[in-house]
Design an enzyme around this catalytic site. Structure first.
Site, mmCIF file in Angstrom:
data_model
loop_
_atom_site.group_PDB
_atom_site.id
_atom_site.type_symbol
_atom_site.label_atom_id
_atom_site.label_comp_id
_atom_site.label_asym_id
_atom_site.label_seq_id
_atom_site.Cartn_x
_atom_site.Cartn_y
_atom_site.Cartn_z
ATOM 1 N N ASP A 131 -6.870 -1.814 -8.249
ATOM 2 C CA ASP A 131 -5.647 -1.828 -7.435
ATOM 3 C C ASP A 131 -5.819 -0.904 -6.215
ATOM 4 O O ASP A 131 -5.480 -1.288 -5.089
ATOM 5 C CB ASP A 131 -4.485 -1.362 -8.330
ATOM 6 C CG ASP A 131 -3.182 -1.220 -7.575
ATOM 7 O OD1 ASP A 131 -2.534 -2.238 -7.323
ATOM 8 O OD2 ASP A 131 -2.819 -0.079 -7.233
ATOM 9 N N GLY B 177 7.089 1.838 -8.360
ATOM 10 C CA GLY B 177 8.479 1.830 -8.832
ATOM 11 C C GLY B 177 9.324 0.892 -7.997
ATOM 12 O O GLY B 177 8.997 0.560 -6.859
ATOM 13 N N VAL C 53 0.844 -1.211 0.000
ATOM 14 C CA VAL C 53 0.000 0.000 0.000
ATOM 15 C C VAL C 53 0.876 1.257 0.000
ATOM 16 O O VAL C 53 1.685 1.461 0.896
ATOM 17 C CB VAL C 53 -0.914 0.032 1.249
ATOM 18 C CG1 VAL C 53 -1.765 1.300 1.263
ATOM 19 C CG2 VAL C 53 -1.804 -1.194 1.313
ATOM 20 N N LYS D 207 -6.001 -1.721 -2.013
ATOM 21 C CA LYS D 207 -5.186 -0.986 -1.034
ATOM 22 C C LYS D 207 -6.059 -0.337 0.043
ATOM 23 O O LYS D 207 -5.707 -0.351 1.221
ATOM 24 C CB LYS D 207 -4.329 0.059 -1.758
ATOM 25 C CG LYS D 207 -3.257 -0.582 -2.646
ATOM 26 C CD LYS D 207 -2.627 0.432 -3.584
ATOM 27 C CE LYS D 207 -1.516 -0.181 -4.424
ATOM 28 N NZ LYS D 207 -1.082 0.677 -5.528
ATOM 29 N N GLU E 152 0.532 -2.344 -13.362
ATOM 30 C CA GLU E 152 0.413 -3.786 -13.118
ATOM 31 C C GLU E 152 0.604 -4.537 -14.436
ATOM 32 O O GLU E 152 0.451 -3.951 -15.524
ATOM 33 C CB GLU E 152 -0.985 -4.108 -12.578
ATOM 34 C CG GLU E 152 -1.314 -3.467 -11.250
ATOM 35 C CD GLU E 152 -0.359 -3.889 -10.143
ATOM 36 O OE1 GLU E 152 -0.269 -5.072 -9.852
ATOM 37 O OE2 GLU E 152 0.314 -3.006 -9.571
#
Ligand code: HSE
Length: 402
Positions: free
Chosen positions: A195, A296, A126, A199, A184
């Site tokens: 996504d 990243g 997250v 989270k 993704e």
């Protein structure tokens, strides 16, 4: 685990985050940890480390008795669940960054931790580099937490920023996000808000003790956005951001993901590119903002490293708020009844044909515009009716909270 001891890791996955972890671990001065083996799937892929560092057989890690921690960083959700569950059943602590796997199987994974007296930690799942879960769990333990509003998908924020600031095309920027490894493997998960939904589900556990199922949370994404929407916002001094929200209102909670118009007075306005931000609001602390790179290789790798380091001092999530809600029960609580979905909400809706929005329950229309190509309305609608547009691959409608 003794924090002076050199710790041995078994790593699953050597993609974007796995390599990020490898780099930050090599550059870290504080933590004495060695990756003993890396399990990967693709036998043909050229890798930057010697072949003897890798295995293709998960049992080469799972059956070893000398590992302190299993680190799971793969994208296959079912395989990730299998690996994480087996490691915990073997009494090994686990670090994972698989948000989808965690969100879809949360209660099962919570129970496995209790039954096997092991720790599963997942800060990297997250907000990338932002240390938010442990903070929500520990620091906000006694605080009267009211809301969490967050930008939790780096890919969407990157697309929205570059569309606005550079006037670039959505598809072109998404390709850049993919080549930067923000997106993704299936970018639909990013742009549809899925996504971000996984989270916010994990945030809701640690912020409020809420145990939700992904399908209970509305996710509307930016997959249908066009430059006209960005311009509409820009002309009014606003920005579009994909926001995730978890808020307490009386004894109910509102949890959802949706694009929002944000004005300059919000600190979220200036969160740009792949940066994420989490705005936490408590009754007494007022608003606090955590921000950092949300996607990243190195930013996420650093969160994973921090989790490994936390295990050296035997950290485990206390789940105090969740346990309070469970009240000693061993079955999953029906948190759905704590969710409020019976409210009206003001939205901007862009569509080309009225038939596309016939399922939207409109209470009143405040503004309406028609052109040959597009139409939009600013309307008060029933929140529940927005579920018709959630995860819908065919819909071309763009909806944004006003
Ligand atoms: N695809 C995710 C994002 C990666 O863009 O935020 C980090 O979870």
């Amino acid at each position: 685990m003794n924090n002076n001891k050199k710790i041995s890791l078994g790593l699953f996955g050597f993609g974007c985050v796995g390599q990020g972890l490898y780099d930050v671990l090599n550059m870290s001065q504080g933590l004495q940890a060695t990756i003993e083996k890396i399990c990967v799937r693709d036998k043909t892929k050229k890798r930057r480390l010697d072949a003897n560092r890798f295995t293709f057989d998960k049992n080469d890690i799972l059956k070893r008795k000398d590992l302190d921690v299993v680190v799971e960083l793969i994208s296959d959700t079912n395989e990730a669940l299998e690996i994480v569950s087996t490691a915990m059943k073997n009494g090994v602590n686990v670090v994972s960054a698989s948000k989808e796997m965690l969100a879809k199987n949360f209660f099962q994974l919570f129970k496995l931790q209790q039954e096997n007296n092991v720790s599963l930690i997942y800060e990297g799942s997250v907000g990338g580099s932002i240390p938010i879960l442990r903070n929500l769990e520990e620091y906000y333990d006694n605080e009267l937490l009211q809301s969490v509003r967050a930008i939790l998908n780096g890919t969407c924020n990157y697309i929205l920023t570059r569309m606005e600031l550079e006037g670039k095309d959505y598809g072109e920027i998404l390709k850049d996000a993919q080549s930067n490894s923000f997106a993704e493997a299936d970018p639909w998960l990013d742009v549809s808000g899925c996504d971000a939904k996984y989270k916010i589900l994990l945030i809701a556990v640690h912020a409020f003790g809420l145990l939700l199922k992904p399908e209970q949370i509305l996710n509307l994404g930016i997959q249908n956005i066009c430059y006209e929407d960005i311009l509409y916002a820009k002309e009014k001094g606003l920005r579009i951001k994909l926001l995730t929200r978890a808020e307490k209102l009386g004894d109910k909670y509102r949890v959802y993901v949706m694009p929002h118009f944000i004005d300059k007075s919000s600190e979220l306005f200036n969160v740009l590119y792949e940066y994420n931000a989490v705005e936490v609001e408590g009754a007494f602390s007022c608003k606090q903002l955590f921000t950092g790179k949300g996607a990243g290789s190195h930013p996420t790798g650093s969160a994973v490293l921090s989790d490994i380091s936390a295990l050296t001092y035997n950290y485990r999530y206390g789940y105090k708020k969740l346990k309070k809600l469970l009240n000693g029960n061993s079955t999953a609580p029906d948190s759905a009844k704590l969710l409020d979905s019976d409210f009206n909400i003001k939205v901007y809706v862009r569509f080309s044909n009225k038939s596309e929005i016939e399922k939207l329950e409109i209470v009143s229309i405040e503004e309406e515009y028609k052109s040959a190509k597009n139409n939009y309305i600013i309307a008060i609608v029933k929140f529940k009716s927005l579920f018709h547009f959630c995860g819908n691959h065919d819909s071309k409608v763009f909806i944004c909270e006003v």
